[in-house]
Design a protein around this motif. Structure first.
Motif, PDB file in Angstrom:
ATOM      1  N   ASP A  54      34.068   2.942  -6.580  1.00  0.00           N
ATOM      2  CA  ASP A  54      33.672   3.645  -5.363  1.00  0.00           C
ATOM      3  C   ASP A  54      32.979   4.961  -5.687  1.00  0.00           C
ATOM      4  OD1 ASP A  54      34.570   1.667  -3.688  1.00  0.00           O
ATOM      5  OD2 ASP A  54      36.558   2.572  -3.399  1.00  0.00           O
ATOM      6  N   GLU A  55      33.480   5.675  -6.698  1.00  0.00           N
ATOM      7  CA  GLU A  55      32.839   6.929  -7.091  1.00  0.00           C
ATOM      8  C   GLU A  55      31.433   6.669  -7.629  1.00  0.00           C
ATOM      9  OE1 GLU A  55      34.962   9.486  -9.680  1.00  0.00           O
ATOM     10  OE2 GLU A  55      36.671   9.734  -8.341  1.00  0.00           O
ATOM     11  N   TYR A  56      31.299   5.604  -8.388  1.00  0.00           N
ATOM     12  CA  TYR A  56      29.992   5.245  -8.944  1.00  0.00           C
ATOM     13  C   TYR A  56      29.020   4.876  -7.826  1.00  0.00           C
ATOM     14  CZ  TYR A  56      26.527   2.815 -11.828  1.00  0.00           C
ATOM     15  OH  TYR A  56      25.369   2.406 -12.421  1.00  0.00           O
ATOM     16  N   LYS A  57      29.506   4.141  -6.821  1.00  0.00           N
ATOM     17  CA  LYS A  57      28.656   3.773  -5.689  1.00  0.00           C
ATOM     18  C   LYS A  57      28.192   5.016  -4.932  1.00  0.00           C
ATOM     19  CE  LYS A  57      30.786  -0.762  -4.880  1.00  0.00           C
ATOM     20  NZ  LYS A  57      31.630  -1.552  -3.945  1.00  0.00           N
ATOM     21  N   GLN A  58      29.096   5.967  -4.749  1.00  0.00           N
ATOM     22  CA  GLN A  58      28.735   7.203  -4.050  1.00  0.00           C
ATOM     23  C   GLN A  58      27.672   7.974  -4.817  1.00  0.00           C
ATOM     24  OE1 GLN A  58      29.590   8.120  -0.920  1.00  0.00           O
ATOM     25  NE2 GLN A  58      30.507   6.073  -0.913  1.00  0.00           N
ATOM     26  N   GLU A  59      27.760   7.941  -6.144  1.00  0.00           N
ATOM     27  CA  GLU A  59      26.748   8.619  -6.956  1.00  0.00           C
ATOM     28  C   GLU A  59      25.389   7.941  -6.787  1.00  0.00           C
ATOM     29  OE1 GLU A  59      25.898  11.682  -9.976  1.00  0.00           O
ATOM     30  OE2 GLU A  59      27.340  11.354  -8.384  1.00  0.00           O
ATOM     31  N   ILE A  60      25.384   6.618  -6.736  1.00  0.00           N
ATOM     32  CA  ILE A  60      24.133   5.882  -6.510  1.00  0.00           C
ATOM     33  C   ILE A  60      23.531   6.268  -5.161  1.00  0.00           C
ATOM     34  CG2 ILE A  60      23.154   3.588  -6.088  1.00  0.00           C
ATOM     35  CD1 ILE A  60      25.075   2.457  -8.134  1.00  0.00           C
ATOM     36  N   LEU A  61      24.378   6.288  -4.127  1.00  0.00           N
ATOM     37  CA  LEU A  61      23.894   6.621  -2.782  1.00  0.00           C
ATOM     38  C   LEU A  61      23.352   8.045  -2.713  1.00  0.00           C
ATOM     39  CD1 LEU A  61      26.669   4.984  -0.567  1.00  0.00           C
ATOM     40  CD2 LEU A  61      24.316   4.213  -0.863  1.00  0.00           C
ATOM     41  N   LYS A  62      23.941   8.944  -3.480  1.00  0.00           N
ATOM     42  CA  LYS A  62      23.545  10.360  -3.447  1.00  0.00           C
ATOM     43  C   LYS A  62      22.086  10.563  -3.849  1.00  0.00           C
ATOM     44  CE  LYS A  62      24.907  13.286  -6.635  1.00  0.00           C
ATOM     45  NZ  LYS A  62      25.806  14.106  -7.491  1.00  0.00           N
ATOM     46  N   PHE A  63      21.588   9.685  -4.729  1.00  0.00           N
ATOM     47  CA  PHE A  63      20.221   9.841  -5.220  1.00  0.00           C
ATOM     48  C   PHE A  63      19.194   9.060  -4.404  1.00  0.00           C
ATOM     49  CE2 PHE A  63      22.588  11.337  -8.850  1.00  0.00           C
ATOM     50  CZ  PHE A  63      21.785  12.355  -9.346  1.00  0.00           C
ATOM     51  N   GLY A  64      19.647   8.222  -3.467  1.00  0.00           N
ATOM     52  CA  GLY A  64      18.703   7.506  -2.617  1.00  0.00           C
ATOM     53  C   GLY A  64      17.979   6.398  -3.343  1.00  0.00           C
ATOM     54  N   GLY A  65      16.774   6.077  -2.862  1.00  0.00           N
ATOM     55  CA  GLY A  65      16.036   4.964  -3.452  1.00  0.00           C
ATOM     56  C   GLY A  65      14.537   5.117  -3.299  1.00  0.00           C
ATOM     57  N   ILE A  66      13.818   4.071  -3.647  1.00  0.00           N
ATOM     58  CA  ILE A  66      12.380   3.982  -3.437  1.00  0.00           C
ATOM     59  C   ILE A  66      12.122   2.633  -2.789  1.00  0.00           C
ATOM     60  CG2 ILE A  66      12.041   3.114  -5.803  1.00  0.00           C
ATOM     61  CD1 ILE A  66       9.208   4.270  -5.688  1.00  0.00           C
ATOM     62  N   SER A  67      11.213   2.602  -1.819  1.00  0.00           N
ATOM     63  CA  SER A  67      10.950   1.331  -1.157  1.00  0.00           C
ATOM     64  C   SER A  67       9.571   1.330  -0.528  1.00  0.00           C
ATOM     65  CB  SER A  67      12.005   1.037  -0.080  1.00  0.00           C
ATOM     66  OG  SER A  67      11.665   1.657   1.147  1.00  0.00           O
ATOM     67  N   VAL A  68       9.135   0.129  -0.164  1.00  0.00           N
ATOM     68  CA  VAL A  68       7.950   0.002   0.661  1.00  0.00           C
ATOM     69  C   VAL A  68       8.300   0.559   2.037  1.00  0.00           C
ATOM     70  CG1 VAL A  68       8.601  -2.326   1.369  1.00  0.00           C
ATOM     71  CG2 VAL A  68       6.233  -1.626   1.540  1.00  0.00           C
ATOM     72  N   ASP A  84       0.806  -1.219   0.000  1.00  0.00           N
ATOM     73  CA  ASP A  84       0.000   0.000   0.000  1.00  0.00           C
ATOM     74  C   ASP A  84       0.840   1.271   0.000  1.00  0.00           C
ATOM     75  OD1 ASP A  84      -2.294  -1.381  -0.096  1.00  0.00           O
ATOM     76  OD2 ASP A  84      -3.055  -0.816   1.879  1.00  0.00           O
ATOM     77  N   ASP A  85       1.997   1.219   0.627  1.00  0.00           N
ATOM     78  CA  ASP A  85       2.789   2.432   0.799  1.00  0.00           C
ATOM     79  C   ASP A  85       4.182   2.290   0.190  1.00  0.00           C
ATOM     80  OD1 ASP A  85       0.888   3.904   2.218  1.00  0.00           O
ATOM     81  OD2 ASP A  85       1.411   2.901   4.093  1.00  0.00           O
ATOM     82  N   TYR A  86       4.498   3.190  -0.727  1.00  0.00           N
ATOM     83  CA  TYR A  86       5.849   3.308  -1.269  1.00  0.00           C
ATOM     84  C   TYR A  86       6.261   4.766  -1.127  1.00  0.00           C
ATOM     85  CZ  TYR A  86       5.098  -1.227  -3.547  1.00  0.00           C
ATOM     86  OH  TYR A  86       4.840  -2.543  -3.814  1.00  0.00           O
ATOM     87  N   SER A  87       7.528   4.970  -0.918  1.00  0.00           N
ATOM     88  CA  SER A  87       7.995   6.351  -0.798  1.00  0.00           C
ATOM     89  C   SER A  87       9.457   6.449  -1.214  1.00  0.00           C
ATOM     90  CB  SER A  87       7.825   6.871   0.637  1.00  0.00           C
ATOM     91  OG  SER A  87       8.552   6.060   1.551  1.00  0.00           O
ATOM     92  N   ILE A  88       9.857   7.678  -1.541  1.00  0.00           N
ATOM     93  CA  ILE A  88      11.247   7.950  -1.882  1.00  0.00           C
ATOM     94  C   ILE A  88      12.076   7.950  -0.598  1.00  0.00           C
ATOM     95  CG2 ILE A  88      12.841   9.622  -2.876  1.00  0.00           C
ATOM     96  CD1 ILE A  88      11.009   8.233  -4.919  1.00  0.00           C
ATOM     97  N   VAL A  89      13.221   7.297  -0.651  1.00  0.00           N
ATOM     98  CA  VAL A  89      14.104   7.219   0.513  1.00  0.00           C
ATOM     99  C   VAL A  89      15.301   8.128   0.271  1.00  0.00           C
ATOM    100  CG1 VAL A  89      15.386   5.687   2.046  1.00  0.00           C
ATOM    101  CG2 VAL A  89      13.429   4.800   0.738  1.00  0.00           C
ATOM    102  N   ASN A  90      15.397   9.186   1.066  1.00  0.00           N
ATOM    103  CA  ASN A  90      16.540  10.086   0.954  1.00  0.00           C
ATOM    104  C   ASN A  90      17.817   9.381   1.423  1.00  0.00           C
ATOM    105  OD1 ASN A  90      14.925  12.258   0.064  1.00  0.00           O
ATOM    106  ND2 ASN A  90      14.374  12.741   2.184  1.00  0.00           N
ATOM    107  N   PRO A  91      18.983   9.842   0.945  1.00  0.00           N
ATOM    108  CA  PRO A  91      20.244   9.192   1.343  1.00  0.00           C
ATOM    109  C   PRO A  91      20.403   9.050   2.854  1.00  0.00           C
ATOM    110  CG  PRO A  91      20.646  10.739  -0.435  1.00  0.00           C
ATOM    111  CD  PRO A  91      19.206  10.926  -0.042  1.00  0.00           C
ATOM    112  N   SER A  92      19.964  10.066   3.590  1.00  0.00           N
ATOM    113  CA  SER A  92      20.124  10.033   5.045  1.00  0.00           C
ATOM    114  C   SER A  92      19.218   8.997   5.710  1.00  0.00           C
ATOM    115  CB  SER A  92      19.820  11.418   5.637  1.00  0.00           C
ATOM    116  OG  SER A  92      18.487  11.807   5.334  1.00  0.00           O
ATOM    117  N   GLU A  93      18.202   8.508   4.987  1.00  0.00           N
ATOM    118  CA  GLU A  93      17.253   7.556   5.557  1.00  0.00           C
ATOM    119  C   GLU A  93      17.524   6.117   5.119  1.00  0.00           C
ATOM    120  OE1 GLU A  93      13.730   9.195   3.873  1.00  0.00           O
ATOM    121  OE2 GLU A  93      13.395  10.603   5.523  1.00  0.00           O
ATOM    122  N   LEU A  94      18.514   5.921   4.250  1.00  0.00           N
ATOM    123  CA  LEU A  94      18.755   4.586   3.710  1.00  0.00           C
ATOM    124  C   LEU A  94      19.019   3.553   4.800  1.00  0.00           C
ATOM    125  CD1 LEU A  94      20.951   5.215   0.516  1.00  0.00           C
ATOM    126  CD2 LEU A  94      18.675   4.167   0.601  1.00  0.00           C
TER     127      LEU A  94
END
Length: 348
Positions: A92-106, A15-25
């Motif tokens: 490592d630089e590529y991983k940091q770029e991924i982390l910078k944008f966060g994610g989406i999750s239940v 039922d619930d999905y939301s954007i996950v900011n980097p600080s909330e990962l």
């Protein structure tokens, strides 16, 4: 949707999905780890992040660069605003770029309290591939709305069924946004190539062909420490050749549909088991291309949908709904307009 086989995947939608900011990962992934602990050993969120990032690097690092080639002009302009360049010297630089944008999750905090919607009827997926094509890269609101109807298109953390297995289950609980937007950009490119071909608009077709052929000719980029100079091929491809070469390059289409066989009424039948929604969407798109499907423009949202019922004027109903959301929105807007015309004082 002609899938030439029995659709045996079951899609679980929360039922619930939301954007996950980097600080909330860390917090979100820790919650998902604890929720799934009755099937798998719980881990610290930092361990989860490390494992998921390694998975992205091993499975999709090359696709990030392919946004340069396989994107509409509109989408690539969005990427240029969001991502400074494609110059990553190491993993490592590529991983940091991924982390910078966060994610989406239940939302892990409400997993135990919210029912899960199950989609197992292929009819409910009728509009999946055209709905997915509406999701532009970095459009968080539309991505969340799509996920609430169908689920996250493709992702890093896959949930399990009631029996504790992933067999026949499509259940994405988390995805990093950057790899997800990469996949969506490539999908939208091939979708729009096909639509341009169907339109028979010579200027539109020529624009795509020219951009694909020469837009980045001579540009030098560094990716994962390797310098590459992008050069146009010797022969300019027509739009249909671009589409065919893409579809024949199986590496571009994620999680190619595994075909299995099963016994039904003493007969052997093909059984299709998908691993994610993007694979379903690609299969629907390929079927539409092969059968030369026709499209209409929705009277409400202006997007395209496949003509399955001749009299339809709006995008198909979303899963779990009997009427089209676009049709309801259109009718409500029409009612408000009529009321305003009948009672102009109330609208002031």
């Amino acid at each position: 949707m002609d899938i030439n086989g029995n659709f045996n995947s079951k899609i679980l939608v929360y039922d619930d999905y939301s954007i996950v900011n980097p600080s909330e990962l860390n917090k979100r992934l820790q919650g998902l780890s604890e929720y799934n602990s009755h099937y798998i050993s719980p881990m610290k969120s930092t361990e989860w992040i490390s494992i998921l990032l390694e998975g992205e690097i091993s499975s999709g690092q090359w696709k990030y660069e392919d946004v340069i080639y396989f994107s509409t002009k509109e989408d690539f302009d969005i990427w240029k605003k969001k991502v400074a360049d494609f110059d990553y010297k190491n993993e490592d630089e590529y991983k940091q770029e991924i982390l910078k944008f966060g994610g989406i999750s239940v939302d892990s905090e409400t997993l135990n309290n919210k029912p899960v919607k199950t989609i197992s009827d292929v009819v409910e997926l009728e509009g999946l591939y055209t709905e997915l094509a509406k999701v532009r890269p970095f459009d968080e609101k539309r991505l969340v709305n799509f996920s609430k109807s169908f689920g996250i298109p493709i992702g890093s953390l896959i949930g399990l069924g009631d029996d504790g297995t992933q067999d026949g289950i499509i259940c994405i609980q988390f995805s990093f946004l950057l790899p997800l937007y990469t996949e969506l950009t490539i999908y939208r490119f091939i979708f729009n190539c096909w639509i341009a071909l169907k339109s028979e608009d010579e200027n539109l077709i020529k624009g795509i062909e020219d951009r694909y052929y020469k837009a980045f000719d001579g540009q030098t980029i560094t990716f994962m420490g390797e310098k590459r100079t992008i050069k146009k091929s010797g022969t300019k491809k027509t739009l249909i050749e671009i589409i065919i070469s893409f579809l024949n390059a199986y590496d571009y289409i994620p999680n190619t549909v595994p075909i299995r066989y099963e016994a039904i009424n003493n007969s052997v039948k093909i059984s299709l088991n998908y691993q994610d929604l993007l694979s379903v969407a690609y299969h629907q798109l390929i079927q539409a291309i092969v059968k030369n499907a026709s499209f209409k423009v929705c009277d409400n949202c202006g997007h395209l949908f496949e003509i399955i019922h001749e009299g339809r004027r709006f995008c198909p109903p979303l899963p779990g709904r009997k009427r089209s959301t676009c049709e309801n929105t259109f009718n409500q807007r029409l009612k408000r307009k009529r009321r305003s015309e009948q009672n102009p004082e109330e609208s002031e």
